[in-house]
Design a protein around this motif. Sequence first.
Motif, short mmCIF file in Angstrom:
data_model
loop_
_atom_site.label_atom_id
_atom_site.label_comp_id
_atom_site.label_asym_id
_atom_site.label_seq_id
_atom_site.Cartn_x
_atom_site.Cartn_y
_atom_site.Cartn_z
N ILE A 35 0.82 -1.21 0.00
CA ILE A 35 0.00 0.00 0.00
C ILE A 35 0.85 1.27 0.00
CG2 ILE A 35 -1.95 -1.14 1.10
CD1 ILE A 35 -1.11 0.11 3.75
N ARG A 36 2.06 1.19 0.55
CA ARG A 36 2.96 2.35 0.56
C ARG A 36 4.32 1.94 1.11
NH1 ARG A 36 3.10 4.50 5.90
NH2 ARG A 36 1.46 3.63 7.24
N THR A 37 5.27 2.86 1.08
CA THR A 37 6.58 2.64 1.69
C THR A 37 6.76 3.61 2.85
OG1 THR A 37 7.69 4.21 0.22
CG2 THR A 37 7.60 1.91 -0.50
N GLU A 38 7.64 3.24 3.75
CA GLU A 38 7.93 4.11 4.90
C GLU A 38 9.41 4.00 5.23
OE1 GLU A 38 6.67 4.65 9.61
OE2 GLU A 38 5.39 3.48 8.25
N VAL A 39 10.09 5.14 5.24
CA VAL A 39 11.51 5.20 5.55
C VAL A 39 11.67 5.76 6.96
CG1 VAL A 39 13.78 6.09 4.89
CG2 VAL A 39 12.06 5.57 3.13
N ILE A 40 12.36 5.02 7.82
CA ILE A 40 12.46 5.38 9.23
C ILE A 40 13.91 5.68 9.59
CG2 ILE A 40 11.99 4.65 11.60
CD1 ILE A 40 10.00 2.59 10.34
N PHE A 41 14.15 6.90 10.07
CA PHE A 41 15.46 7.29 10.59
C PHE A 41 15.35 7.45 12.11
CE2 PHE A 41 15.70 8.82 6.21
CZ PHE A 41 16.98 8.42 5.84
N PRO A 42 16.45 7.35 12.83
CA PRO A 42 16.41 7.64 14.27
C PRO A 42 15.90 9.06 14.50
CG PRO A 42 18.47 6.57 13.71
CD PRO A 42 17.78 6.87 12.41
N PRO A 43 15.12 9.28 15.54
CA PRO A 43 14.55 10.62 15.79
C PRO A 43 15.62 11.67 16.05
CG PRO A 43 14.23 9.17 17.69
CD PRO A 43 14.73 8.31 16.58
N ASN A 44 15.32 12.90 15.60
CA ASN A 44 16.20 14.06 15.84
C ASN A 44 17.59 13.90 15.26
OD1 ASN A 44 14.08 15.23 17.43
ND2 ASN A 44 14.77 14.01 19.18
N GLU A 45 17.71 13.13 14.20
CA GLU A 45 19.01 12.93 13.56
C GLU A 45 19.09 13.74 12.26
OE1 GLU A 45 21.48 9.01 13.34
OE2 GLU A 45 20.22 9.06 11.54
N ALA A 46 20.20 14.47 12.10
CA ALA A 46 20.40 15.21 10.86
C ALA A 46 20.51 14.23 9.70
CB ALA A 46 21.67 16.06 10.97
N VAL A 97 2.39 -6.18 8.60
CA VAL A 97 1.20 -7.01 8.39
C VAL A 97 0.19 -6.31 7.49
CG1 VAL A 97 -0.73 -8.16 9.55
CG2 VAL A 97 1.52 -8.14 10.63
N ASP A 98 0.12 -4.99 7.60
CA ASP A 98 -0.88 -4.26 6.81
C ASP A 98 -0.38 -3.85 5.42
OD1 ASP A 98 0.97 -2.55 7.82
OD2 ASP A 98 -0.45 -1.00 8.46
N GLY A 99 0.78 -4.41 5.01
CA GLY A 99 1.23 -4.19 3.63
C GLY A 99 2.08 -2.96 3.40
N VAL A 100 2.75 -2.46 4.44
CA VAL A 100 3.65 -1.31 4.29
C VAL A 100 5.09 -1.82 4.19
CG1 VAL A 100 4.48 0.83 5.32
CG2 VAL A 100 2.09 0.15 5.62
N LEU A 101 5.77 -1.41 3.12
CA LEU A 101 7.18 -1.75 2.94
C LEU A 101 8.02 -0.74 3.72
CD1 LEU A 101 9.43 -3.41 1.60
CD2 LEU A 101 9.25 -1.90 -0.40
N LYS A 102 8.68 -1.21 4.76
CA LYS A 102 9.40 -0.31 5.65
C LYS A 102 10.90 -0.57 5.59
CE LYS A 102 5.66 0.22 9.04
NZ LYS A 102 5.31 0.22 10.48
N VAL A 103 11.67 0.50 5.84
CA VAL A 103 13.11 0.36 5.96
C VAL A 103 13.60 1.25 7.10
CG1 VAL A 103 13.47 2.12 4.15
CG2 VAL A 103 15.36 0.65 4.83
N LYS A 104 14.33 0.63 8.02
CA LYS A 104 14.97 1.38 9.09
C LYS A 104 16.41 1.65 8.67
CE LYS A 104 12.24 -0.35 12.99
NZ LYS A 104 12.28 -1.06 14.31
N VAL A 105 16.76 2.92 8.65
CA VAL A 105 18.07 3.32 8.14
C VAL A 105 18.94 3.90 9.26
CG1 VAL A 105 19.31 4.81 6.51
CG2 VAL A 105 17.09 3.85 5.88
N LYS A 106 20.11 3.33 9.41
CA LYS A 106 21.12 3.89 10.31
C LYS A 106 22.19 4.52 9.42
CE LYS A 106 24.55 2.76 13.86
NZ LYS A 106 24.32 4.03 14.58
N GLN A 107 22.34 5.83 9.50
CA GLN A 107 23.31 6.52 8.67
C GLN A 107 24.72 6.37 9.24
OE1 GLN A 107 21.35 10.47 6.98
NE2 GLN A 107 21.17 10.39 9.21
N LYS A 108 25.70 6.59 8.38
CA LYS A 108 27.07 6.68 8.86
C LYS A 108 27.22 7.95 9.70
CE LYS A 108 29.27 4.13 5.09
NZ LYS A 108 30.25 4.19 3.98
N THR A 109 28.15 7.93 10.62
CA THR A 109 28.37 9.07 11.52
C THR A 109 29.67 9.76 11.17
OG1 THR A 109 27.22 7.90 13.30
CG2 THR A 109 28.58 9.79 13.92
N PRO A 110 29.63 10.97 10.58
CA PRO A 110 30.87 11.68 10.26
C PRO A 110 31.53 12.22 11.53
CG PRO A 110 28.96 13.04 9.75
CD PRO A 110 28.43 11.71 10.16
#
Length: 240
Positions: A35-46, A97-110
């Motif tokens: 039904i949709r995609t969802e990209v998840i980053f850690p909160p308050n992260e640049a 379960v409801d058909g959302v393609l999700k990705v949790k992303v951890k960025q590199k830390t400069p």
Amino acid sequence: MKFFKWSNIRLVLMFALVIFLFSFASIRNEHRKLIRTEVIFPPNEALFISRETVNKLLIENNSDVKSIAKVELNLKKLEKTINNQPMVEKAQVFVSVDGVLKVKVKQKTPVARVFDQYSSFYIDNKGDKMPLSDLNTARVPLLSGAIQTVKKEQLRNVLNAIYRDDFLKKNIIGVQVLPDQSFLMKNRNFNFDIDFGVAVNIDNKFKNYKAFFQKVVLDSTLYKYKKINLRYTQQVVCTK
């Protein structure tokens, strides 16, 4: 013959029905459209990589996520594709379960930024190169000098020690690697050099520097020094 009692037969039939319903539901679920995609980053992260960029990688060659069925997804392949992005340290891709393609992303830390005659890039907390981003600029020390002469682990340990400490992160704006593999650092508000020495006893050296700085910062003494020597782990030697 006792085995063929009605109670036993009923139990077998119920068990078979459960297996059938489970298989039917699994097959039906696999062929459901997303039904949709969802990209998840850690909160308050640049963000150094945009959600739109990750989104495009998730739907691959499809213009609309709703045209993709669950059965068509190769989650491991998607994870590998996203993990290959130079801004990403680790990605986890899954379907809810409801058909959302999700990705949790951890960025590199400069943790530092390098300028050379050809390009500019970051060094991340693993000691690897990380490209600059159009979205954000990391406020990290400038790294220069004979970087290739020092071991990756040593460089990483020094830069991470600065990054993890709020005082050092605000205080140190430049790190130069000298040909003898020692480090020379620059302070944000004062003109003295910090002669750190080689990358040994890192925590003790920074602890000594912080104690010295906090002791003399209340008067004008710091303005008189040209060099703060931290090579000796038991003392801080100052040169005017």
